[in-house]
Design a protein around this motif. Structure first.
Motif, PDB file in Angstrom:
ATOM      1  N   LEU A  62      -2.704  -3.646  -5.645  1.00  0.00           N
ATOM      2  CA  LEU A  62      -2.386  -3.692  -7.081  1.00  0.00           C
ATOM      3  C   LEU A  62      -1.232  -4.657  -7.326  1.00  0.00           C
ATOM      4  CD1 LEU A  62      -2.354   0.149  -7.799  1.00  0.00           C
ATOM      5  CD2 LEU A  62      -4.123  -1.475  -8.464  1.00  0.00           C
TER       6      LEU A  62
ATOM      7  N   LEU B 104      -5.893   6.477   3.232  1.00  0.00           N
ATOM      8  CA  LEU B 104      -6.991   7.347   2.818  1.00  0.00           C
ATOM      9  C   LEU B 104      -8.295   6.567   2.919  1.00  0.00           C
ATOM     10  CD1 LEU B 104      -5.336   8.643  -0.479  1.00  0.00           C
ATOM     11  CD2 LEU B 104      -5.453   9.869   1.701  1.00  0.00           C
TER      12      LEU B 104
ATOM     13  N   GLY C 261      -9.659   2.421  -2.208  1.00  0.00           N
ATOM     14  CA  GLY C 261      -9.671   0.986  -1.912  1.00  0.00           C
ATOM     15  C   GLY C 261     -10.686   0.660  -0.827  1.00  0.00           C
TER      16      GLY C 261
ATOM     17  N   THR D  15      -2.520  -4.148   2.996  1.00  0.00           N
ATOM     18  CA  THR D  15      -1.640  -5.194   3.503  1.00  0.00           C
ATOM     19  C   THR D  15      -0.190  -4.722   3.392  1.00  0.00           C
ATOM     20  OG1 THR D  15      -1.080  -7.518   3.539  1.00  0.00           O
ATOM     21  CG2 THR D  15      -1.492  -6.579   1.355  1.00  0.00           C
TER      22      THR D  15
HETATM   23  B1  A2H Z   1      -0.350  -1.776  -2.741  1.00  0.00           B
HETATM   24  P1  A2H Z   1      -3.364   3.477  -6.171  1.00  0.00           P
HETATM   25 CL1  A2H Z   1       4.026  -4.314  -2.522  1.00  0.00          CL
HETATM   26  N1  A2H Z   1      -4.700   4.458   1.389  1.00  0.00           N
HETATM   27  O1  A2H Z   1      -0.432  -3.164  -2.259  1.00  0.00           O
HETATM   28  C1  A2H Z   1      -3.380   4.391   1.071  1.00  0.00           C
HETATM   29  N2  A2H Z   1      -2.831   3.421   0.325  1.00  0.00           N
HETATM   30  C2  A2H Z   1      -3.648   2.469  -0.143  1.00  0.00           C
HETATM   31  C3  A2H Z   1      -5.029   2.466   0.151  1.00  0.00           C
HETATM   32  C4  A2H Z   1      -5.551   3.506   0.958  1.00  0.00           C
HETATM   33  N3  A2H Z   1      -6.851   3.577   1.283  1.00  0.00           N
HETATM   34  N4  A2H Z   1      -5.587   1.387  -0.416  1.00  0.00           N
HETATM   35  C5  A2H Z   1      -4.605   0.735  -1.051  1.00  0.00           C
HETATM   36  N5  A2H Z   1      -3.418   1.370  -0.882  1.00  0.00           N
HETATM   37  C6  A2H Z   1      -2.084   0.990  -1.385  1.00  0.00           C
HETATM   38  C7  A2H Z   1       0.892  -3.752  -2.060  1.00  0.00           C
HETATM   39  C8  A2H Z   1       1.805  -2.798  -2.756  1.00  0.00           C
HETATM   40  C9  A2H Z   1       1.125  -1.662  -3.157  1.00  0.00           C
HETATM   41  C10 A2H Z   1       3.161  -2.963  -3.034  1.00  0.00           C
HETATM   42  C11 A2H Z   1       3.817  -1.950  -3.718  1.00  0.00           C
HETATM   43  C12 A2H Z   1       3.137  -0.806  -4.116  1.00  0.00           C
HETATM   44  C13 A2H Z   1       1.771  -0.657  -3.834  1.00  0.00           C
HETATM   45  C14 A2H Z   1       1.186  -3.903  -0.597  1.00  0.00           C
HETATM   46  N6  A2H Z   1       0.874  -2.747   0.174  1.00  0.00           N
HETATM   47  O2  A2H Z   1       1.060   0.430  -4.205  1.00  0.00           O
HETATM   48  O3  A2H Z   1      -3.201   4.877  -5.635  1.00  0.00           O
HETATM   49  C15 A2H Z   1      -1.983  -0.483  -1.714  1.00  0.00           C
HETATM   50  O4  A2H Z   1      -0.641  -0.906  -1.629  1.00  0.00           O
HETATM   51  C16 A2H Z   1       1.727   1.459  -4.909  1.00  0.00           C
HETATM   52  C17 A2H Z   1       0.932   1.884  -6.110  1.00  0.00           C
HETATM   53  O5  A2H Z   1      -4.764   3.021  -6.309  1.00  0.00           O
HETATM   54  C18 A2H Z   1      -2.319  -0.584  -3.209  1.00  0.00           C
HETATM   55  O6  A2H Z   1      -1.382  -1.550  -3.740  1.00  0.00           O
HETATM   56  O7  A2H Z   1      -2.540   3.328  -7.388  1.00  0.00           O
HETATM   57  C19 A2H Z   1      -2.048   0.804  -3.729  1.00  0.00           C
HETATM   58  O8  A2H Z   1      -1.868   1.673  -2.604  1.00  0.00           O
HETATM   59  C20 A2H Z   1      -3.142   1.366  -4.592  1.00  0.00           C
HETATM   60  O9  A2H Z   1      -2.673   2.601  -5.038  1.00  0.00           O
END
Ligand code: A2H
Length: 254
Positions: free
Chosen positions: A43, A131, A135, A140
């Motif tokens: 995101l 999880l 996604g 990453t």
């Molecule tokens: B985010 P929402 Cl820099 N299991 O990307 C756990 N976490 C997952 C996932 C899974 N299967 N698939 C995606 N995510 C993470 C960047 C980022 C993210 C930053 C800061 C916050 C953040 C780098 N990691 O997420 O529950 C992925 O990490 C915090 C919201 O669908 C994705 O975005 O809202 C985010 O969680 C999707 O979370």
């Protein structure tokens, strides 16, 4: 899955080098010249400059799906099913799984991280909290801006032997990407302030994640990249657009 679809950006992290177990799993199953990508769902496309690793769940079995001729995506079956209805694959509704690989067998793979300062690629590392139901099952790692990622990568570096990884895979430099009123390294600052000791501190991490997300989006400015100096809220769609334009990412809903 809620009522409103969430729009994710899938980042195409090309595999530069497979570990031997993953190599065996795909042996003879892909055509010559095939490009294989790990595809984390994010995101926060504007933070991709800060990628230091790519996380998979060691317990999840991933599929390798044909997305286009000679282009393969590593992700969960659930994500493939989802994408097959969103004009991401060559044929609507058709899923072509060519191989399977266990997450634990992907650990140590070298992958390209688009926009990252770590130009020679980053390593695939284990994240227990992934999880399978969200996604693509691939995440990453951006420790500057994600408390979960920071807590995990710190733990991996501390217990490299236990996780059977090389310590240097988890110890890449963390560069400031976004400035907020609190810090230019918001996630590490929050983890420290909230005394989060490990990825097992789930409750505090959830809180830190919410603070980081809001503060980054509403009060953050870019410190790097083509949109340096701009508000995160303005830069976000521009970075996403650049990545998509360059063929390094795509959007999908779930
Ligand atoms: B985010 P929402 Cl820099 N299991 O990307 C756990 N976490 C997952 C996932 C899974 N299967 N698939 C995606 N995510 C993470 C960047 C980022 C993210 C930053 C800061 C916050 C953040 C780098 N990691 O997420 O529950 C992925 O990490 C915090 C919201 O669908 C994705 O975005 O809202 C985010 O969680 C999707 O979370």
């Amino acid at each position: 899955e809620g009522v409103n679809p969430q729009i994710y950006v899938g980042i195409k992290m090309q595999v530069l080098e497979f570990p031997s177990k993953a190599q065996e799993a795909i042996q003879g199953k892909l055509p010559d010249g095939a490009k294989v990508f790990l595809v984390p769902a994010t995101l926060r496309a504007e933070t991709m400059y800060g990628q230091v690793a790519c996380f998979v769940s060691p317990k999840v079995t991933y599929g390798i799906y044909e997305a286009a001729p000679k282009e393969y995506f590593v992700m969960t079956e659930r994500a493939a099913r989802n994408m097959s209805h969103q004009e991401i694959f060559a044929e609507e509704g058709v899923i072509k799984k060519t191989a399977e690989v266990l997450g634990s067998d992907l650990i140590g793979a070298l992958v390209n991280a688009p926009l990252s300062f770590h130009k020679d690629g980053v390593r695939v590392l284990p994240m227990e909290s992934i999880l399978e139901t969200k996604g693509t099952g691939v995440v990453t790692c951006v420790p500057s801006d994600s408390p979960d990622d920071y807590a995990t990568i710190t733990d991996l570096a501390k217990k490299a032997d236990y996780y059977k990884i090389k310590k240097e895979w988890a110890e890449l430099e963390i560069y400031p990407i976004i400035q907020t009123p609190t810090s230019d390294l918001l996630a590490p600052a929050l983890v420290k302030k909230m005394k989060i000791a490990s990825p097992k501190d789930v409750k505090q991490l959830k809180e830190a994640k919410e603070i980081a997300y809001k503060e980054g989006f509403y009060q953050g400015h870019m410190l790097v990249g083509d949109f340096k100096g701009e508000k995160v809220a303005d830069a976000k769609p521009k970075v996403r657009g650049q990545l998509i334009e360059a063929g390094l990412a795509f959007e999908y809903a779930e």
